[in-house]
Design a protein around this motif. Structure first.
Motif, PDB file in Angstrom:
ATOM      1  N   GLY A  37       0.810  -1.212   0.000  1.00  0.00           N
ATOM      2  CA  GLY A  37       0.000   0.000   0.000  1.00  0.00           C
ATOM      3  C   GLY A  37       0.845   1.265   0.000  1.00  0.00           C
ATOM      4  N   ILE A  38       0.193   2.385  -0.335  1.00  0.00           N
ATOM      5  CA  ILE A  38       0.860   3.687  -0.426  1.00  0.00           C
ATOM      6  C   ILE A  38       0.175   4.673   0.513  1.00  0.00           C
ATOM      7  CG2 ILE A  38       1.441   5.625  -1.949  1.00  0.00           C
ATOM      8  CD1 ILE A  38       1.253   3.724  -4.311  1.00  0.00           C
ATOM      9  N   GLN A  39       0.976   5.500   1.177  1.00  0.00           N
ATOM     10  CA  GLN A  39       0.451   6.653   1.906  1.00  0.00           C
ATOM     11  C   GLN A  39       0.481   7.830   0.937  1.00  0.00           C
ATOM     12  OE1 GLN A  39      -0.764   6.698   5.037  1.00  0.00           O
ATOM     13  NE2 GLN A  39      -1.291   8.855   4.851  1.00  0.00           N
ATOM     14  N   TYR A  40      -0.698   8.238   0.454  1.00  0.00           N
ATOM     15  CA  TYR A  40      -0.753   9.195  -0.650  1.00  0.00           C
ATOM     16  C   TYR A  40      -0.550  10.645  -0.231  1.00  0.00           C
ATOM     17  CZ  TYR A  40      -3.031   5.211  -2.889  1.00  0.00           C
ATOM     18  OH  TYR A  40      -3.325   3.975  -3.369  1.00  0.00           O
ATOM     19  N   ASN A  41      -0.936  11.003   0.980  1.00  0.00           N
ATOM     20  CA  ASN A  41      -1.057  12.426   1.300  1.00  0.00           C
ATOM     21  C   ASN A  41       0.175  13.046   1.941  1.00  0.00           C
ATOM     22  OD1 ASN A  41      -1.391  10.981   3.624  1.00  0.00           O
ATOM     23  ND2 ASN A  41      -3.085  12.210   4.423  1.00  0.00           N
ATOM     24  N   THR A  42       1.220  12.259   2.219  1.00  0.00           N
ATOM     25  CA  THR A  42       2.434  12.829   2.806  1.00  0.00           C
ATOM     26  C   THR A  42       3.672  12.291   2.102  1.00  0.00           C
ATOM     27  OG1 THR A  42       2.494  11.077   4.484  1.00  0.00           O
ATOM     28  CG2 THR A  42       1.423  13.145   5.101  1.00  0.00           C
ATOM     29  N   CYS A  43       4.719  13.088   2.104  1.00  0.00           N
ATOM     30  CA  CYS A  43       5.999  12.703   1.512  1.00  0.00           C
ATOM     31  C   CYS A  43       6.683  11.668   2.404  1.00  0.00           C
ATOM     32  CB  CYS A  43       6.887  13.936   1.350  1.00  0.00           C
ATOM     33  SG  CYS A  43       8.565  13.576   0.759  1.00  0.00           S
ATOM     34  N   VAL A  44       7.136  10.561   1.804  1.00  0.00           N
ATOM     35  CA  VAL A  44       7.761   9.500   2.594  1.00  0.00           C
ATOM     36  C   VAL A  44       9.146   9.904   3.093  1.00  0.00           C
ATOM     37  CG1 VAL A  44       6.513   7.629   1.465  1.00  0.00           C
ATOM     38  CG2 VAL A  44       8.692   8.384   0.523  1.00  0.00           C
ATOM     39  N   LYS A  45       9.713  10.948   2.517  1.00  0.00           N
ATOM     40  CA  LYS A  45      11.065  11.352   2.905  1.00  0.00           C
ATOM     41  C   LYS A  45      11.069  12.414   3.994  1.00  0.00           C
ATOM     42  CE  LYS A  45      15.559  12.523   0.904  1.00  0.00           C
ATOM     43  NZ  LYS A  45      16.307  12.803  -0.353  1.00  0.00           N
ATOM     44  N   CYS A  46      10.234  13.459   3.821  1.00  0.00           N
ATOM     45  CA  CYS A  46      10.267  14.562   4.794  1.00  0.00           C
ATOM     46  C   CYS A  46       8.984  14.685   5.607  1.00  0.00           C
ATOM     47  CB  CYS A  46      10.559  15.886   4.090  1.00  0.00           C
ATOM     48  SG  CYS A  46       9.196  16.476   3.044  1.00  0.00           S
ATOM     49  N   GLY A  47       7.932  13.951   5.223  1.00  0.00           N
ATOM     50  CA  GLY A  47       6.677  13.997   5.961  1.00  0.00           C
ATOM     51  C   GLY A  47       5.774  15.160   5.611  1.00  0.00           C
ATOM     52  N   ARG A  48       6.139  15.955   4.617  1.00  0.00           N
ATOM     53  CA  ARG A  48       5.349  17.126   4.232  1.00  0.00           C
ATOM     54  C   ARG A  48       4.022  16.697   3.607  1.00  0.00           C
ATOM     55  NH1 ARG A  48       8.582  20.982   0.454  1.00  0.00           N
ATOM     56  NH2 ARG A  48       9.811  21.057   2.384  1.00  0.00           N
TER      57      ARG A  48
ATOM     58  N   ILE B  18       1.166  16.698   0.978  1.00  0.00           N
ATOM     59  CA  ILE B  18       1.179  17.000  -0.456  1.00  0.00           C
ATOM     60  C   ILE B  18      -0.225  17.038  -1.059  1.00  0.00           C
ATOM     61  CG2 ILE B  18       3.500  16.045  -0.791  1.00  0.00           C
ATOM     62  CD1 ILE B  18       2.191  13.539  -1.925  1.00  0.00           C
ATOM     63  N   LEU B  19      -1.253  17.002  -0.219  1.00  0.00           N
ATOM     64  CA  LEU B  19      -2.620  16.998  -0.736  1.00  0.00           C
ATOM     65  C   LEU B  19      -2.942  18.246  -1.544  1.00  0.00           C
ATOM     66  CD1 LEU B  19      -5.024  15.490   1.958  1.00  0.00           C
ATOM     67  CD2 LEU B  19      -4.572  14.646  -0.347  1.00  0.00           C
ATOM     68  N   ASP B  20      -2.358  19.381  -1.182  1.00  0.00           N
ATOM     69  CA  ASP B  20      -2.687  20.636  -1.856  1.00  0.00           C
ATOM     70  C   ASP B  20      -1.694  21.026  -2.943  1.00  0.00           C
ATOM     71  OD1 ASP B  20      -4.996  21.079  -0.330  1.00  0.00           O
ATOM     72  OD2 ASP B  20      -3.813  21.926   1.306  1.00  0.00           O
ATOM     73  N   SER B  21      -0.666  20.212  -3.148  1.00  0.00           N
ATOM     74  CA  SER B  21       0.349  20.589  -4.132  1.00  0.00           C
ATOM     75  C   SER B  21       0.672  19.490  -5.137  1.00  0.00           C
ATOM     76  CB  SER B  21       1.648  20.985  -3.412  1.00  0.00           C
ATOM     77  OG  SER B  21       2.115  19.911  -2.607  1.00  0.00           O
ATOM     78  N   GLY B  22       0.249  18.263  -4.864  1.00  0.00           N
ATOM     79  CA  GLY B  22       0.626  17.151  -5.718  1.00  0.00           C
ATOM     80  C   GLY B  22       1.995  16.610  -5.341  1.00  0.00           C
ATOM     81  N   GLY B  23       2.359  15.486  -5.942  1.00  0.00           N
ATOM     82  CA  GLY B  23       3.648  14.885  -5.627  1.00  0.00           C
ATOM     83  C   GLY B  23       4.024  13.835  -6.648  1.00  0.00           C
ATOM     84  N   TYR B  24       5.180  13.228  -6.439  1.00  0.00           N
ATOM     85  CA  TYR B  24       5.729  12.237  -7.358  1.00  0.00           C
ATOM     86  C   TYR B  24       5.650  10.846  -6.728  1.00  0.00           C
ATOM     87  CZ  TYR B  24       7.654  16.105 -10.078  1.00  0.00           C
ATOM     88  OH  TYR B  24       7.797  17.231 -10.849  1.00  0.00           O
ATOM     89  N   LEU B  25       5.187   9.883  -7.503  1.00  0.00           N
ATOM     90  CA  LEU B  25       5.123   8.509  -7.019  1.00  0.00           C
ATOM     91  C   LEU B  25       6.479   7.842  -7.229  1.00  0.00           C
ATOM     92  CD1 LEU B  25       3.678   6.032  -5.909  1.00  0.00           C
ATOM     93  CD2 LEU B  25       2.800   5.582  -8.211  1.00  0.00           C
ATOM     94  N   GLY B  26       7.121   7.473  -6.131  1.00  0.00           N
ATOM     95  CA  GLY B  26       8.366   6.718  -6.216  1.00  0.00           C
ATOM     96  C   GLY B  26       8.043   5.247  -6.406  1.00  0.00           C
ATOM     97  N   ILE B  27       8.154   4.768  -7.629  1.00  0.00           N
ATOM     98  CA  ILE B  27       7.714   3.405  -7.940  1.00  0.00           C
ATOM     99  C   ILE B  27       8.531   2.386  -7.156  1.00  0.00           C
ATOM    100  CG2 ILE B  27       7.622   1.674  -9.786  1.00  0.00           C
ATOM    101  CD1 ILE B  27       6.829   3.994 -11.682  1.00  0.00           C
ATOM    102  N   GLN B  28       9.837   2.487  -7.201  1.00  0.00           N
ATOM    103  CA  GLN B  28      10.666   1.528  -6.477  1.00  0.00           C
ATOM    104  C   GLN B  28      10.680   1.801  -4.981  1.00  0.00           C
ATOM    105  OE1 GLN B  28      14.538   0.854  -8.174  1.00  0.00           O
ATOM    106  NE2 GLN B  28      13.808   1.086 -10.272  1.00  0.00           N
ATOM    107  N   GLN B  29      10.560   3.078  -4.597  1.00  0.00           N
ATOM    108  CA  GLN B  29      10.602   3.438  -3.176  1.00  0.00           C
ATOM    109  C   GLN B  29       9.296   3.122  -2.455  1.00  0.00           C
ATOM    110  OE1 GLN B  29      11.275   5.362  -5.770  1.00  0.00           O
ATOM    111  NE2 GLN B  29      13.241   6.418  -5.533  1.00  0.00           N
ATOM    112  N   GLY B  30       8.203   2.981  -3.203  1.00  0.00           N
ATOM    113  CA  GLY B  30       6.940   2.584  -2.595  1.00  0.00           C
ATOM    114  C   GLY B  30       6.207   3.680  -1.861  1.00  0.00           C
ATOM    115  N   GLY B  31       6.314   4.932  -2.328  1.00  0.00           N
ATOM    116  CA  GLY B  31       5.604   6.013  -1.661  1.00  0.00           C
ATOM    117  C   GLY B  31       5.617   7.287  -2.473  1.00  0.00           C
ATOM    118  N   MET B  32       4.971   8.325  -1.927  1.00  0.00           N
ATOM    119  CA  MET B  32       4.886   9.621  -2.580  1.00  0.00           C
ATOM    120  C   MET B  32       5.996  10.544  -2.079  1.00  0.00           C
ATOM    121  SD  MET B  32       2.291   9.345  -4.628  1.00  0.00           S
ATOM    122  CE  MET B  32       2.271  11.077  -5.119  1.00  0.00           C
ATOM    123  N   PHE B  33       6.453  11.427  -2.978  1.00  0.00           N
ATOM    124  CA  PHE B  33       7.479  12.406  -2.648  1.00  0.00           C
ATOM    125  C   PHE B  33       6.965  13.803  -2.980  1.00  0.00           C
ATOM    126  CE2 PHE B  33       9.814   8.542  -2.975  1.00  0.00           C
ATOM    127  CZ  PHE B  33      10.944   8.680  -2.180  1.00  0.00           C
TER     128      PHE B  33
END
Length: 249
Positions: free
Chosen positions: A151-162, A164-179
């Motif tokens: 599963g993916i946590q869509y609404n926060t950055c997996v690296k910094c925790g920011r 991203i619901l209001d700005s969009g983000g990048y799906l890290g396919i190999q990293q398994g999360g949003m940035f």
């Protein structure tokens, strides 16, 4: 041999000899099953005209250590006429079926996947724009991947925790999360951006998408399919994605 009645969704159907069919279906009690439906193609009043996508109830004669079981007493529960009459909906339905066929093993029950299939087809059956039809596919793919442990946590950055619901983000396919945009720049992500509306749909924060070009719908679909393929160890490209891309032309 075990004899059980179960509900199922027909994923593929191939003619076998003169009157029978080889059927791949996803069942409530046994998961993915390959079986032979004998006499199903006879041209008489007793034959049941089953097709891909039908929800059925049937009796399965389960043979231990066999890949092909016997299917009998097939009754149609729902044939989803709106999907059958719409080429794009049929293709999007088949994209979900292809994911199931490539990601799960035979005779391993996952009742939650069966329920997801029923909900998916029921939602596709309703009137919808092309944008929201595609969003059903995205949510189904990621939902199945989640059920299988990725599963993916869509609404926060997996690296910094920011957030991203209001700005969009990048799906890290190999990293398994949003940035978020800042972390994506330092991680080398540049072509997997999902805008805020798409992320809100995936989070169930928003229901409808509007006025999205078909090319963008396909771009998002390829990103999500790539995520599923990587984490579910699916080697080959999805044929249904190619068919959907050709519908744009």
């Amino acid at each position: 041999m075990n004899i059980e009645k179960t509900r199922a969704v027909i994923l593929t159907l191939l003619p076998y000899r003169e009157t029978s069919s080889i059927v791949k279906l996803y069942s409530e009690k046994h998961g993915l099953i390959h079986g032979i439906a004998k006499g199903i193609r006879r041209n008489n009043k007793g034959a049941v005209p089953i097709e891909r996508g039908h929800q059925i109830e049937l009796v399965v004669y389960v043979k231990p250590n066999r890949d092909l079981h016997t299917l009998a007493d097939i009754q149609i529960i729902d044939f989803y006429p709106s999907i059958r009459q719409n080429l794009q909906k049929s293709a999007i339905r088949d994209a979900a079926f292809e994911l199931i066929l490539r990601s799960v093993h035979q005779n391993e029950p996952h009742p939650e996947i069966f329920e997801s299939l029923l909900l998916y087809q029921s939602a596709l059956e309703l009137p919808a724009t092309k944008e929201n039809t595609f969003s059903l596919l995205w949510k189904f793919h990621l939902g199945i991947t989640d059920l299988l442990g990725f599963g993916i946590q869509y609404n926060t950055c997996v690296k910094c925790g920011r957030d991203i619901l209001d700005s969009g983000g990048y799906l890290g396919i190999q990293q398994g999360g949003m940035f978020c945009k800042s972390c994506a720049a330092t991680t080398g992500l540049n072509d997997t951006f999902l805008d805020k509306d798409t992320i809100r749909v995936l989070c169930d924060k928003e229901i409808f998408l509007n006025h999205i070009p078909y090319r963008e719908l396909m771009r998002i679909s390829r990103i999500i399919t790539a995520y599923c393929r990587f984490h579910l160890d699916i080697k080959q490209d999805f044929k249904t994605m190619q068919f959907l891309a050709e519908m744009e032309q």
